[in-house]
Design a protein around this motif. Structure first.
Motif, PDB file in Angstrom:
ATOM      1  N   VAL A 184      -1.098   3.108   5.550  1.00  0.00           N
ATOM      2  CA  VAL A 184       0.069   3.363   4.700  1.00  0.00           C
ATOM      3  C   VAL A 184       1.261   3.688   5.598  1.00  0.00           C
ATOM      4  CG1 VAL A 184       1.042   4.740   2.826  1.00  0.00           C
ATOM      5  CG2 VAL A 184      -1.429   4.302   2.890  1.00  0.00           C
ATOM      6  N   GLY A 185       2.352   2.958   5.412  1.00  0.00           N
ATOM      7  CA  GLY A 185       3.566   3.218   6.186  1.00  0.00           C
ATOM      8  C   GLY A 185       4.203   4.540   5.794  1.00  0.00           C
ATOM      9  N   LYS A 186       4.871   5.157   6.755  1.00  0.00           N
ATOM     10  CA  LYS A 186       5.487   6.473   6.537  1.00  0.00           C
ATOM     11  C   LYS A 186       6.446   6.476   5.337  1.00  0.00           C
ATOM     12  CE  LYS A 186       8.133   9.950   9.046  1.00  0.00           C
ATOM     13  NZ  LYS A 186       8.889  10.244  10.264  1.00  0.00           N
ATOM     14  N   ILE A 233       0.864  -1.181   0.000  1.00  0.00           N
ATOM     15  CA  ILE A 233       0.000   0.000   0.000  1.00  0.00           C
ATOM     16  C   ILE A 233       0.898   1.227   0.000  1.00  0.00           C
ATOM     17  CG2 ILE A 233      -1.791   1.291   1.215  1.00  0.00           C
ATOM     18  CD1 ILE A 233      -2.648  -1.299   2.539  1.00  0.00           C
ATOM     19  N   PHE A 234       0.674   2.099  -0.967  1.00  0.00           N
ATOM     20  CA  PHE A 234       1.398   3.361  -1.068  1.00  0.00           C
ATOM     21  C   PHE A 234       0.413   4.513  -0.879  1.00  0.00           C
ATOM     22  CE2 PHE A 234       3.983   0.364  -3.375  1.00  0.00           C
ATOM     23  CZ  PHE A 234       5.279   0.711  -3.024  1.00  0.00           C
ATOM     24  N   GLY A 235       0.929   5.645  -0.466  1.00  0.00           N
ATOM     25  CA  GLY A 235       0.091   6.827  -0.317  1.00  0.00           C
ATOM     26  C   GLY A 235       0.645   7.974  -1.128  1.00  0.00           C
ATOM     27  N   TYR A 236      -0.247   8.863  -1.537  1.00  0.00           N
ATOM     28  CA  TYR A 236       0.188  10.064  -2.255  1.00  0.00           C
ATOM     29  C   TYR A 236      -0.592  11.246  -1.708  1.00  0.00           C
ATOM     30  CZ  TYR A 236       1.089  13.546  -5.819  1.00  0.00           C
ATOM     31  OH  TYR A 236       1.454  14.699  -6.460  1.00  0.00           O
ATOM     32  N   ALA A 237       0.133  12.327  -1.395  1.00  0.00           N
ATOM     33  CA  ALA A 237      -0.482  13.558  -0.891  1.00  0.00           C
ATOM     34  C   ALA A 237       0.092  14.731  -1.669  1.00  0.00           C
ATOM     35  CB  ALA A 237      -0.200  13.718   0.602  1.00  0.00           C
ATOM     36  N   ARG A 238      -0.762  15.721  -1.916  1.00  0.00           N
ATOM     37  CA  ARG A 238      -0.303  16.911  -2.639  1.00  0.00           C
ATOM     38  C   ARG A 238      -1.023  18.136  -2.127  1.00  0.00           C
ATOM     39  NH1 ARG A 238      -2.364  19.991  -6.461  1.00  0.00           N
ATOM     40  NH2 ARG A 238      -4.057  18.545  -6.954  1.00  0.00           N
ATOM     41  N   VAL A 239      -0.275  19.224  -1.978  1.00  0.00           N
ATOM     42  CA  VAL A 239      -0.856  20.543  -1.737  1.00  0.00           C
ATOM     43  C   VAL A 239      -0.339  21.469  -2.823  1.00  0.00           C
ATOM     44  CG1 VAL A 239      -1.225  20.304   0.762  1.00  0.00           C
ATOM     45  CG2 VAL A 239       0.974  21.152  -0.086  1.00  0.00           C
ATOM     46  N   SER A 240      -1.073  22.562  -3.050  1.00  0.00           N
ATOM     47  CA  SER A 240      -0.735  23.460  -4.161  1.00  0.00           C
ATOM     48  C   SER A 240       0.389  24.428  -3.852  1.00  0.00           C
ATOM     49  CB  SER A 240      -1.977  24.252  -4.578  1.00  0.00           C
ATOM     50  OG  SER A 240      -2.970  23.362  -5.021  1.00  0.00           O
ATOM     51  N   LEU A 279      -2.543  16.933   7.260  1.00  0.00           N
ATOM     52  CA  LEU A 279      -3.896  16.358   7.295  1.00  0.00           C
ATOM     53  C   LEU A 279      -3.973  15.133   6.386  1.00  0.00           C
ATOM     54  CD1 LEU A 279      -6.999  16.492   7.953  1.00  0.00           C
ATOM     55  CD2 LEU A 279      -7.206  17.891   5.899  1.00  0.00           C
ATOM     56  N   GLN A 280      -3.468  15.279   5.172  1.00  0.00           N
ATOM     57  CA  GLN A 280      -3.497  14.161   4.223  1.00  0.00           C
ATOM     58  C   GLN A 280      -2.595  13.025   4.688  1.00  0.00           C
ATOM     59  OE1 GLN A 280      -3.159  15.271  -0.019  1.00  0.00           O
ATOM     60  NE2 GLN A 280      -3.431  17.393   0.639  1.00  0.00           N
ATOM     61  N   VAL A 281      -1.385  13.355   5.153  1.00  0.00           N
ATOM     62  CA  VAL A 281      -0.434  12.333   5.583  1.00  0.00           C
ATOM     63  C   VAL A 281      -0.996  11.534   6.752  1.00  0.00           C
ATOM     64  CG1 VAL A 281       1.850  11.949   6.607  1.00  0.00           C
ATOM     65  CG2 VAL A 281       1.596  13.522   4.661  1.00  0.00           C
ATOM     66  N   HIS A 282      -1.603  12.220   7.746  1.00  0.00           N
ATOM     67  CA  HIS A 282      -2.200  11.519   8.900  1.00  0.00           C
ATOM     68  C   HIS A 282      -3.327  10.596   8.444  1.00  0.00           C
ATOM     69  CE1 HIS A 282       0.244  13.463  11.839  1.00  0.00           C
ATOM     70  NE2 HIS A 282      -0.259  14.667  11.627  1.00  0.00           N
ATOM     71  N   ALA A 283      -4.144  11.067   7.495  1.00  0.00           N
ATOM     72  CA  ALA A 283      -5.248  10.236   6.991  1.00  0.00           C
ATOM     73  C   ALA A 283      -4.702   9.000   6.279  1.00  0.00           C
ATOM     74  CB  ALA A 283      -6.128  11.053   6.048  1.00  0.00           C
ATOM     75  N   LEU A 284      -3.620   9.160   5.511  1.00  0.00           N
ATOM     76  CA  LEU A 284      -3.013   8.025   4.812  1.00  0.00           C
ATOM     77  C   LEU A 284      -2.435   7.016   5.810  1.00  0.00           C
ATOM     78  CD1 LEU A 284      -1.202   9.930   1.898  1.00  0.00           C
ATOM     79  CD2 LEU A 284      -3.334   8.629   1.751  1.00  0.00           C
ATOM     80  N   GLN A 285      -1.765   7.529   6.844  1.00  0.00           N
ATOM     81  CA  GLN A 285      -1.214   6.639   7.860  1.00  0.00           C
ATOM     82  C   GLN A 285      -2.334   5.918   8.610  1.00  0.00           C
ATOM     83  OE1 GLN A 285       1.310   9.511   9.896  1.00  0.00           O
ATOM     84  NE2 GLN A 285       3.141   8.644   8.947  1.00  0.00           N
ATOM     85  N   GLY A 286      -3.434   6.627   8.867  1.00  0.00           N
ATOM     86  CA  GLY A 286      -4.589   6.011   9.521  1.00  0.00           C
ATOM     87  C   GLY A 286      -5.217   4.914   8.672  1.00  0.00           C
ATOM     88  N   ALA A 287      -5.017   4.988   7.349  1.00  0.00           N
ATOM     89  CA  ALA A 287      -5.554   3.967   6.438  1.00  0.00           C
ATOM     90  C   ALA A 287      -4.576   2.811   6.244  1.00  0.00           C
ATOM     91  CB  ALA A 287      -5.883   4.608   5.084  1.00  0.00           C
TER      92      ALA A 287
END
Length: 195
Positions: free
Chosen positions: A30-32, A5-12, A20-28
């Motif tokens: 996804v490893g750091k 499982i990989f996560g992707y987060a982006r802000v403009s 916020l996105q990183v915490h949500a991904l970790q809660g789902a």
């Protein structure tokens, strides 16, 4: 190979916070070390984080995003990216949109997304064609800039009229003979002035 499982987060912008996105991904789950990020606008074509993510994922893996709009720059880009991932056997799961391409409803949404993206592409092509036709009717040149200007064509005519071969004239102007002939056709001789 075990599915990952990989996560992707982006802000403009740098003013916005990825946490916020990183915490949500970790809660789902996804490893750091498996979270890739970008701080660029969605319209930016070059995104190092997504490029690294695309290189890391393989068949059976899943990419988790907070929202689908974090992944794609536009509907067309998102659909293209989803199609690439689908062909590679990589799933997409969006935490807030409720999309999971490993489930039937997620695949349905993926299909709708692809159809909408194709509709958007066709709409853009139609608008571009209509705009170019209107510009041509108004006398505006569309496409590449002509290789030879009117003064070059006039000079070429003089040299051709003096008996110089077209191949040599084209070589002097640094164009092919076909380009020279097209330019001559595009700039016909003006009719002689009435006495």
């Amino acid at each position: 190979m075990m599915a990952r499982i990989f996560g992707y987060a982006r802000v403009s912008t740098g003013d916005q916070d990825l946490s916020l996105q990183v915490h949500a991904l970790q809660g789902a789950g996804v490893g750091k070390d498996n979270i890739f990020t970008d701080v660029v606008t969605g319209a930016q074509a070059i995104r190092p984080g997504i490029t690294a993510l695309m290189a890391a994922v393989g068949e059976g893996d899943t990419i988790v995003v907070w929202r689908l709009d974090r992944l794609g720059r536009s509907l067309v880009h998102l659909a293209d990216l989803a199609a690439q991932l689908h062909q590679r056997g990589v799933g997409i799961r969006s935490l807030t949109d409720g999309v999971d391409t490993s489930q039937a409803t997620g695949r349905l949404i993926y299909g709708i997304l692809s159809t909408l993206a194709e509709f958007e592409r066709e709409t853009i092509r139609t608008r571009v064609r209509a705009g170019m036709a209107a510009a041509r009717r108004a006398g505006v040149h569309c496409g590449r800039r002509p290789a030879l200007k009117a003064e070059h064509v006039a000079h070429a005519r003089e040299r051709l009229a003096s008996g110089e071969p077209a191949r040599r004239v084209a070589g002097f102007l640094k164009v092919s003979e076909a380009t020279l002939y097209r330019a001559l056709a595009r700039h016909p001789l003006a009719p002689p002035a009435a006495q």
